[in-house]
Design an enzyme around this catalytic site. Structure first.
Site, PDB file in Angstrom:
ATOM      1  N   CYS A 177     -16.628   1.486   5.461  1.00  0.00           N
ATOM      2  CA  CYS A 177     -17.244   2.816   5.524  1.00  0.00           C
ATOM      3  C   CYS A 177     -16.377   3.824   6.291  1.00  0.00           C
ATOM      4  CB  CYS A 177     -18.604   2.707   6.209  1.00  0.00           C
ATOM      5  SG  CYS A 177     -19.339   4.313   6.569  1.00  0.00           S
ATOM      6  N   TYR A 216     -17.125  11.827  -2.371  1.00  0.00           N
ATOM      7  CA  TYR A 216     -18.451  11.312  -2.758  1.00  0.00           C
ATOM      8  C   TYR A 216     -19.107  12.236  -3.786  1.00  0.00           C
ATOM      9  CZ  TYR A 216     -18.376   7.679   0.784  1.00  0.00           C
ATOM     10  OH  TYR A 216     -18.050   6.561   1.511  1.00  0.00           O
TER      11      TYR A 216
END
Ligand code: GSH
Length: 322
Positions: A59, A192
């Site tokens: 992440c 994203y």
């Protein structure tokens, strides 16, 4: 991905507010926003051995916090559980032979991160995300927003940290904030917005914005060594996690495929310089980027994980000339 609704895990649900009217991805805000301070006036005093970080090497937001823990030499003061990845119950903790750096949760023995959220608030509704910073004294989450956590690690722990470098110095704050907004919107979250777009138009717009922004930073890094001033700052450490994931995850899987970071001379040299700062290489795990991102079922329904890891951050850089 799954969410908690009134304290109950719902594997198939998503937050409706994360999908905008034109199919664009809109990241929801983090919920736990308490602060740790040096003197404890905020209710959470900076103390060695008190706080525990739930993270995943994959992440990018968690990566920021691992970078600060390494830079400030807080490895002995703040413990970490490294997730194996996401399953039907979200971020999981345990062991996984192909990702040997993953660890069971040594502090609470949680098998899934959602247990930390319901332990903190039995009626929690929302996403369960890494990084999550846990307080072993009050047995609850202090904060699950990476931008807050890195500010705390930067300054609240100075009496404990073995390095007092300030990555958010007062004279540069306005410029750092300005660059952070640009980088967050167009690049950190921009990838994203490409990968999680639900319409061609939303994807096209995110893609154009992303590469315009990378072009702009490529030009800036041709004129100066770092994003702000003549020293490494928070702005650099917030860009870096996106750069090291780009060629193995965002380029192929999130369809950010106009060009790779390796094809940008200044951005790639800059990325290698930051990678080679002492302590940083140990936080960079490209196999986790591949395993974690390619496990997102909606984007890779077969679940087949690419075998190659076509990146090398150890090659020399030529940034000292600037
Ligand atoms: N704003 C948060 C974002 C964290 C975040 O979105 N983390 C992702 C992993 S890269 C996550 O845990 N996602 C789980 C989900 O969306 O359900 C931060 O910067 O700390």
């Amino acid at each position: 991905m799954g969410v908690l609704i009134d304290g109950v895990w719902r594997a198939q649900e998503e937050l409706p507010q994360e999908i905008g009217p034109s199919g664009e991805f809109k990241r929801a805000d983090s919920r736990f926003r308490d602060r740790i301070s040096a003197d404890g006036a905020t209710g959470f005093k900076a103390e060695a051995g008190r706080y525990h970080l739930y993270a995943a090497y994959g992440c990018p937001w968690a990566h920021r916090t691992l970078i600060y823990r390494a830079l400030k030499r807080l490895e002995g003061a703040i413990s970490v559980a490294y997730s194996t990845g996401m399953d039907d119950e979200g971020w999981a903790f345990g062991t996984r032979p192909d990702l040997p750096e993953s660890t069971p949760d040594p502090v609470n023995g949680f098998h899934h991160l959602h247990q930390a959220y319901t332990a903190s608030d039995g009626h929690y509704t929302g996403k369960v995300t890494v990084p999550t910073l846990w307080d072993t004294h009050t047995r609850r989450i202090v904060n699950n927003e990476s931008s807050d956590i890195i500010r705390m690690l930067n300054s609240a722990f100075d009496h404990i940290a073995n390095d007092d470098t300030d990555f958010y110095p007062a004279p540069l704050r306005a410029e750092i904030d300005h660059v952070n907004d640009f980088v967050y919107e167009r690049i950190n979250n921009g990838v994203y917005r490409c990968g999680f777009a639900r319409s061609q138009a939303a994807y096209d717009a995110a893609y154009d914005t992303l590469f315009e922004a990378l072009d702009e930073l490529e030009a800036r890094l041709g004129r100066q060594r770092y994003l702000v001033g003549r020293q490494i700052t928070e702005a650099d450490w917030r860009l870096f996690p996106t750069l090291v994931r780009f060629d193995v995850a965002y380029f192929p899987l999130f369809k950010c495929n106009r060009q790779r970071i390796a094809d940008y001379p200044n951005l790639s040299g800059y990325m290698r310089e930051l990678y080679q700062v002492p302590g940083i290489a140990a936080t960079v795990k490209p196999r986790h980027y591949i395993a974690n991102y390619w496990s997102i079922g909606r984007l890779n329904p077969t679940g087949i994980i690419p075998k190659g890891t076509p990146v090398d951050y150890t090659a020399p850089h030529d940034r000292a000339r600037l």
